[in-house]
Every structure is written in structure tokens, then in C-alpha cells.
Design a protein around this motif. Structure first.
Motif, PDB file in Angstrom:
ATOM      1  N   ALA A 206       0.399  -1.108  -0.227  1.00 53.50           N
ATOM      2  CA  ALA A 206       0.237   0.488  -0.113  1.00 53.50           C
ATOM      3  C   ALA A 206       1.157   1.318  -0.046  1.00 53.50           C
ATOM      4  CB  ALA A 206      -0.466   0.777   1.375  1.00 53.50           C
ATOM      5  N   PHE A 207       1.541   1.209   0.030  1.00 54.34           N
ATOM      6  CA  PHE A 207       2.752   2.430   0.683  1.00 54.34           C
ATOM      7  C   PHE A 207       3.941   2.549  -1.343  1.00 54.34           C
ATOM      8  CE2 PHE A 207       1.903   0.502   5.140  1.00 54.34           C
ATOM      9  CZ  PHE A 207       1.191   1.621   4.607  1.00 54.34           C
ATOM     10  N   GLY A 208       3.898   2.301  -1.647  1.00 57.39           N
ATOM     11  CA  GLY A 208       4.326   2.181  -3.074  1.00 57.39           C
ATOM     12  C   GLY A 208       5.890   2.614  -2.748  1.00 57.39           C
ATOM     13  N   LEU A 209       6.480   1.971  -2.242  1.00 57.97           N
ATOM     14  CA  LEU A 209       7.881   1.354  -2.083  1.00 57.97           C
ATOM     15  C   LEU A 209       8.669   1.181  -2.994  1.00 57.97           C
ATOM     16  CD1 LEU A 209       7.714  -1.100   1.354  1.00 57.97           C
ATOM     17  CD2 LEU A 209       8.338   1.686   1.104  1.00 57.97           C
ATOM     18  N   LEU A 210      10.176   1.425  -3.766  1.00 59.18           N
ATOM     19  CA  LEU A 210      10.292   0.523  -4.710  1.00 59.18           C
ATOM     20  C   LEU A 210      11.145  -0.022  -4.450  1.00 59.18           C
ATOM     21  CD1 LEU A 210      13.741   4.210  -4.330  1.00 59.18           C
ATOM     22  CD2 LEU A 210      11.444   3.483  -5.964  1.00 59.18           C
ATOM     23  N   LEU A 211      11.186  -0.816  -3.351  1.00 55.83           N
ATOM     24  CA  LEU A 211      12.046  -2.608  -3.335  1.00 55.83           C
ATOM     25  C   LEU A 211      11.327  -2.129  -2.304  1.00 55.83           C
ATOM     26  CD1 LEU A 211      14.820  -2.609  -1.752  1.00 55.83           C
ATOM     27  CD2 LEU A 211      15.150  -1.196  -4.270  1.00 55.83           C
ATOM     28  N   ALA A 225      11.086 -16.630  -4.723  1.00 59.69           N
ATOM     29  CA  ALA A 225      10.727 -16.239  -6.215  1.00 59.69           C
ATOM     30  C   ALA A 225       8.888 -16.186  -5.709  1.00 59.69           C
ATOM     31  CB  ALA A 225      10.801 -18.355  -6.979  1.00 59.69           C
ATOM     32  N   ARG A 226       8.552 -17.863  -4.528  1.00 61.57           N
ATOM     33  CA  ARG A 226       6.979 -17.588  -4.171  1.00 61.57           C
ATOM     34  C   ARG A 226       6.892 -16.369  -4.359  1.00 61.57           C
ATOM     35  NH1 ARG A 226       8.107 -22.916  -2.469  1.00 61.57           N
ATOM     36  NH2 ARG A 226       7.929 -24.534  -4.252  1.00 61.57           N
ATOM     37  N   LEU A 227       7.482 -15.581  -3.219  1.00 65.34           N
ATOM     38  CA  LEU A 227       7.090 -14.842  -2.582  1.00 65.34           C
ATOM     39  C   LEU A 227       6.565 -12.436  -3.570  1.00 65.34           C
ATOM     40  CD1 LEU A 227       6.555 -13.017   0.394  1.00 65.34           C
ATOM     41  CD2 LEU A 227       9.148 -12.393   0.126  1.00 65.34           C
ATOM     42  N   ALA A 228       7.855 -13.045  -4.657  1.00 69.73           N
ATOM     43  CA  ALA A 228       7.959 -11.882  -4.949  1.00 69.73           C
ATOM     44  C   ALA A 228       6.366 -12.787  -6.391  1.00 69.73           C
ATOM     45  CB  ALA A 228       8.605 -12.200  -6.041  1.00 69.73           C
ATOM     46  N   ARG A 229       5.723 -13.448  -6.545  1.00 68.22           N
ATOM     47  CA  ARG A 229       5.225 -13.868  -6.711  1.00 68.22           C
ATOM     48  C   ARG A 229       3.338 -13.094  -6.302  1.00 68.22           C
ATOM     49  NH1 ARG A 229       5.397 -18.580  -7.606  1.00 68.22           N
ATOM     50  NH2 ARG A 229       7.754 -19.357  -8.770  1.00 68.22           N
ATOM     51  N   ARG A 230       3.922 -13.437  -4.488  1.00 64.51           N
ATOM     52  CA  ARG A 230       2.804 -12.590  -3.870  1.00 64.51           C
ATOM     53  C   ARG A 230       2.647 -10.727  -3.696  1.00 64.51           C
ATOM     54  NH1 ARG A 230       1.698 -17.792  -0.054  1.00 64.51           N
ATOM     55  NH2 ARG A 230       0.765 -15.852   1.110  1.00 64.51           N
ATOM     56  N   LEU A 231       3.673 -10.138  -4.100  1.00 61.56           N
ATOM     57  CA  LEU A 231       3.445  -9.048  -3.432  1.00 61.56           C
ATOM     58  C   LEU A 231       3.622  -8.315  -4.822  1.00 61.56           C
ATOM     59  CD1 LEU A 231       6.593  -9.132  -0.659  1.00 61.56           C
ATOM     60  CD2 LEU A 231       4.734  -9.296  -0.597  1.00 61.56           C
ATOM     61  N   THR A 232       3.157  -6.318  -4.863  1.00 63.13           N
ATOM     62  CA  THR A 232       3.592  -6.133  -5.677  1.00 63.13           C
ATOM     63  C   THR A 232       5.060  -4.926  -5.585  1.00 63.13           C
ATOM     64  OG1 THR A 232       1.830  -4.231  -4.589  1.00 63.13           O
ATOM     65  CG2 THR A 232       0.960  -5.301  -6.316  1.00 63.13           C
ATOM     66  N   THR A 233       5.541  -4.927  -4.534  1.00 65.28           N
ATOM     67  CA  THR A 233       6.312  -4.421  -4.342  1.00 65.28           C
ATOM     68  C   THR A 233       7.547  -4.677  -4.726  1.00 65.28           C
ATOM     69  OG1 THR A 233       5.270  -3.582  -2.425  1.00 65.28           O
ATOM     70  CG2 THR A 233       8.908  -3.189  -2.346  1.00 65.28           C
ATOM     71  N   PRO A 234       8.357  -4.823  -5.436  1.00 67.20           N
ATOM     72  CA  PRO A 234       9.888  -5.449  -6.444  1.00 67.20           C
ATOM     73  C   PRO A 234      10.141  -5.976  -4.882  1.00 67.20           C
ATOM     74  CG  PRO A 234       9.671  -3.383  -7.619  1.00 67.20           C
ATOM     75  CD  PRO A 234       8.182  -3.199  -5.617  1.00 67.20           C
ATOM     76  N   ASP A 246      24.733 -16.505  -8.541  1.00 67.69           N
ATOM     77  CA  ASP A 246      23.676 -16.742  -7.922  1.00 67.69           C
ATOM     78  C   ASP A 246      22.535 -16.001  -8.645  1.00 67.69           C
ATOM     79  OD1 ASP A 246      25.145 -18.163  -6.019  1.00 67.69           O
ATOM     80  OD2 ASP A 246      25.572 -16.565  -4.704  1.00 67.69           O
ATOM     81  N   ALA A 247      23.566 -14.657  -9.055  1.00 63.72           N
ATOM     82  CA  ALA A 247      22.258 -13.802 -10.115  1.00 63.72           C
ATOM     83  C   ALA A 247      21.516 -13.989 -11.003  1.00 63.72           C
ATOM     84  CB  ALA A 247      23.383 -12.124 -10.126  1.00 63.72           C
ATOM     85  N   GLY A 254      13.625 -15.906 -10.985  1.00 66.00           N
ATOM     86  CA  GLY A 254      11.915 -14.723 -10.860  1.00 66.00           C
ATOM     87  C   GLY A 254      12.786 -14.149  -9.690  1.00 66.00           C
ATOM     88  N   ALA A 255      13.251 -14.853  -9.152  1.00 67.94           N
ATOM     89  CA  ALA A 255      12.976 -14.371  -7.025  1.00 67.94           C
ATOM     90  C   ALA A 255      13.342 -12.473  -6.921  1.00 67.94           C
ATOM     91  CB  ALA A 255      14.823 -15.307  -6.529  1.00 67.94           C
ATOM     92  N   CYS A 256      14.038 -12.205  -8.154  1.00 68.99           N
ATOM     93  CA  CYS A 256      14.267 -10.910  -7.692  1.00 68.99           C
ATOM     94  C   CYS A 256      13.818  -9.713  -8.162  1.00 68.99           C
ATOM     95  CB  CYS A 256      15.175 -10.354  -7.247  1.00 68.99           C
ATOM     96  SG  CYS A 256      17.057 -10.713  -7.876  1.00 68.99           S
TER      97      CYS A 256
END
Ligand code: OSB
Ligand code: MG
Length: 367
Positions: A206-211, A225-234, A246-247, A254-256
């Protein structure tokens, strides 16, 4: 170039205020400096390992030990350059912060001898970089708002709040309400959550964070990767990324969608540049993180932060955010930016009197 010897120097640097994260509180920075002596020039580097193995497995006594016992004896006896250091240290696993310090000191010596700046050598495209600041966990929200207000007044262009369970949604809400939607704001959990916390972390959307930086454990790439799919915050990774490999894995999983590049964490500036190049090719934004460095480490980080793919403001804050007296001439914010050192090598040297005053031990290792 041939190495005559290497000096390991420990310095004690009191922080201007305690820095609290989800993994601990830092009040003094116990820093290991590396000075490489060659017939042509000297090279300086700072080892970013902290006093305890909490952020990662490395710690400053361990870094000094692995350097003196394994890494320094393995360095090439002649024709030393940064690439040769990397190859010589490759057989030893881990200890990337220790390796990074040795590689950087050699790189600095080489560049000082040839008169080229680190920024130019790495391919920098700017001569000043915008700076953010990392704000520790506080005892109360009013205290946090005062700290953020001071940093905003000083000109920092982006604020990062350290978070942990019990200090997340409310401090973020308070900072947003007080400073408005225009403030570039992000958070860093230093691995304090698990995937079970996904619904709670989604409240930060809700707070429009950059990340949101490193919400889950260091080795939890799949869960990120699972979490990233559940958040709109990057989701941005810090601790999880120890190499370009690793990168690459994080990007393909899709982990980050953003990476905090810390040269120390990934074993040096050459690997950091590989991550920059990879991310740039994949449209993944990067920014330069920090480890509460003195001017020695800060100078080199600014060179990296000036590369074209570093499109987000980094944690490259001015010297006085950390120390009353830095070991180099202080880096002073100007309009929210720091100048990228332009002199040969990292472009700065310790001030002898200050260095002598903060030194707690030195050790000379002949090559
Ligand atoms: O997670 O980015 C981090 C400091 C020490 C260890 C880890 C981190 C940090 C910071 C501060 O956030 C970065 C800085 O200002 O140097
Ligand atoms: Mg971090």
C-alpha cells in the motif's frame, strides 16, 4: 607487478550513532584495512567483514586469519594483477569479503601505477552519483521520524528503513504520512521473515515502496521467487547474491527484479561488474549497497555506483552519516550527490594522523 608485502591493519571506528538491524546492533566499526606494497605503487582496500558472523558467515578476525594463512601465501609471486589474484584465490571456497579486499588492493596498486582511476577502469559513465541512506531500527516512531527528517534535510534522495517483525508496517506508514508520496522509500529486512509472513509483507504494498530488500533467508532463493509473485513491491536481493552465477539463478527463477550489488559480498569489483553487465542485459536494476565502510571502501563503491546500470540511488552515504572523523578526507554530500573520485586507483588515501590514531594493530606479511 610484484608484491613486496602486505600490511593488515585493524582500525576502531566509533559510529556517530548505533546502527540497529534485524541481525544486531553496531556501535563501533572494527575494520580491517589491507595495504599492498609493490615497487611501483601501494594499493589500499577495506575488508567489509563485520565483527560477528551475523550478516553473513564472514567476520573480521576470520577474514584476517584466512588472508594470512591461505590467501596471501597463494598470491602469484610475479605479474600480479586483479585477474591473477582472482584466479589464484579461486580454489578456496567462500571468504569473498577477504578475497575482495586483496583483489581490490592489488587493483588499486596497479591503477595508481598506471595513473587510471578505478571508475574509468570499471567503465563509469558519471562523475557524481545520487545517494540514499540506510536508517536503522529505532526505539520509537518519533525517534525514527526525527532521524529521517535530518537525512531528508541533508539532501539524501532516497530513504531505506531497516525492518523486522514488529517494526515494519507502522514505521513505513508513519514515514509515508509525514514525508509524502514523493519520497523515494524502500525497506530492508536482512532475512528476518519467512514465507509464512507473505500476507503481512503484502500490507507494505500500500505504501508505494521502491523495493523490499532480502525479506527471507539468505539461501531461500526459491521462496523469494514465491514471495515475489505475491507482492506488488519489487523484491531486491542482497545476502542471497554472492556471485554472478547466483544473480543469473535469481533472475531465471524470478526471485528478484532488483539486486543490491555489494562488491565485498560477491568477491570484488570485477565480479560486481559482471553482475552489473548481466543485470543490464536482462533489464534488472542494480544499486550499490554498503557495509558501513570508511572512506577507503566508500571511494571504491562510488566508482562502481557510477556505472550506467546503477539506475537506483545506493547506500553510498556521506562520511558523517557514519563517523565523526573518517580515515580519508570526508565524502560530503552536495545536492544529494557524492563526487566519484577521479584520481588514480580508488582516488583517496588515509590521512596519516587519523589513521595512526584509530589503529589498534598492524601486521606485515612479506610476499
Ligand atoms: O543489509 O544493506 C545491508 C550495513 C551493514 C550490513 C548490511 C547492510 C547494511 C546497511 C547499511 O544497510 C549500508 C551502508 O550505509 O553502508
Ligand atoms: Mg541489505
Amino acid at each position: 607487478m610484484k608484491i613486496t608485502g602486505i600490511e593488515l591493519r585493524r582500525i576502531a571506528m566509533p559510529l556517530v550513532s548505533p546502527f540497529r538491524t534485524s541481525f544486531g546492533v553496531e556501535t563501533d566499526r572494527d575494520v580491517l584495512l589491507v595495504r599492498v606494497v609493490t615497487p611501483d605503487a601501494e594499493g589500499w582496500a577495506e575488508c567489509s567483514a563485520m565483527s560477528e558472523p551475523r550478516y553473513s558467515a564472514e567476520y573480521v578476525d576470520g577474514a584476517a586469519e584466512v588472508m594470512r594463512r591461505f590467501l596471501i601465501p597463494a598470491l602469484p609471486k610475479k605479474d600480479v594483477d586483479a585477474q591473477a589474484v582472482g584466479r589464484a584465490l579461486e580454489p578456496f571456497t567462500g571468504h569473498r569479503m577477504a578475497k575482495a579486499a586483496l583483489e581490490t588492493a592489488v587493483l588499486d596498486a596497479r591503477l595508481r601505477a598506471s595513473g587510471e582511476s578505478l571508475a574509468r577502469h570499471l567503465g563509469a559513465s558519471r562523475d557524481r552519483v545520487p545517494c540514499g541512506v540506510s536508517v536503522g531500527i529505532m526505539d520509537s516512531i518519533p525517534e525514527l521520524l526525527d532521524a529521517v527528517a535530518r537525512y531528508v534535510d541533508e539532501g539524501y534522495v532516497r530513504i531505506k528503513l531497516k525492518i523486522e517483525p514488529g517494526w515494519d508496517v507502522e514505521p513505513v506508514r508513519a514515514v509515508r504520512e509525514r514525508f509524502g508520496d514523493g519520497l523515494l522509500l524502500q525497506v530492508d529486512a536482512n532475512a528476518a521473515y519467512t514465507l509464512v509472513d507473505a500476507p503481512h509483507l503484502a500490507r507494505l504494498d500500500a505504501f508505494g515502496l521502491l523495493l523490499i530488500e532480502q525479506p527471507l533467508a539468505n539461501d531461500d532463493m526459491v521462496q523469494h521467487a514465491r514471495l515475489a509473485r505475491r507482492l506488488t513491491t519489487p523484491v531486491c536481493l542482497d545476502e542471497s547474491i554472492e556471485s554472478a552465477a547466483d544473480a543469473a539463478a535469481a533472475i531465471s527463477l524470478g526471485a528478484c527484479s532488483i539486486i543490491n550489488v555489494k562488491p565485498a559480498r560477491v568477491g570484488g569489483y570485477l565480479e560486481a561488474r559482471r553482475i552489473h553487465d548481466l543485470c543490464r542485459a536482462h533489464g534488472v536494476a542494480v544499486w550499490c549497497g554498503g557495509m558501513l565502510e570508511t572512506g577507503i571502501g566508500r571511494a571504491a563503491n562510488l566508482a562502481l555506483a557510477a556505472l550506467p546500470g546503477f539506475t537506483l540511488p545506493g547506500d553510498t552515504s556521506g562520511s558523517h552519516r557514519y563517523f565523526a572523523t573518517d580515515v580519508t578526507e570526508p565524502f560530503v554530500l552536495d545536492g544529494g550527490h557524492l563526487d566519484v573520485p577521479a584520481g588514480p586507483g580508488i582516488g583517496v588515501s588515509p590521512v596519516p594522523d587519523v589513521l595512526a590514531e584509530v589503529t589498534t594493530s598492524t601486521e606485515w606479511i612479506s610476499a
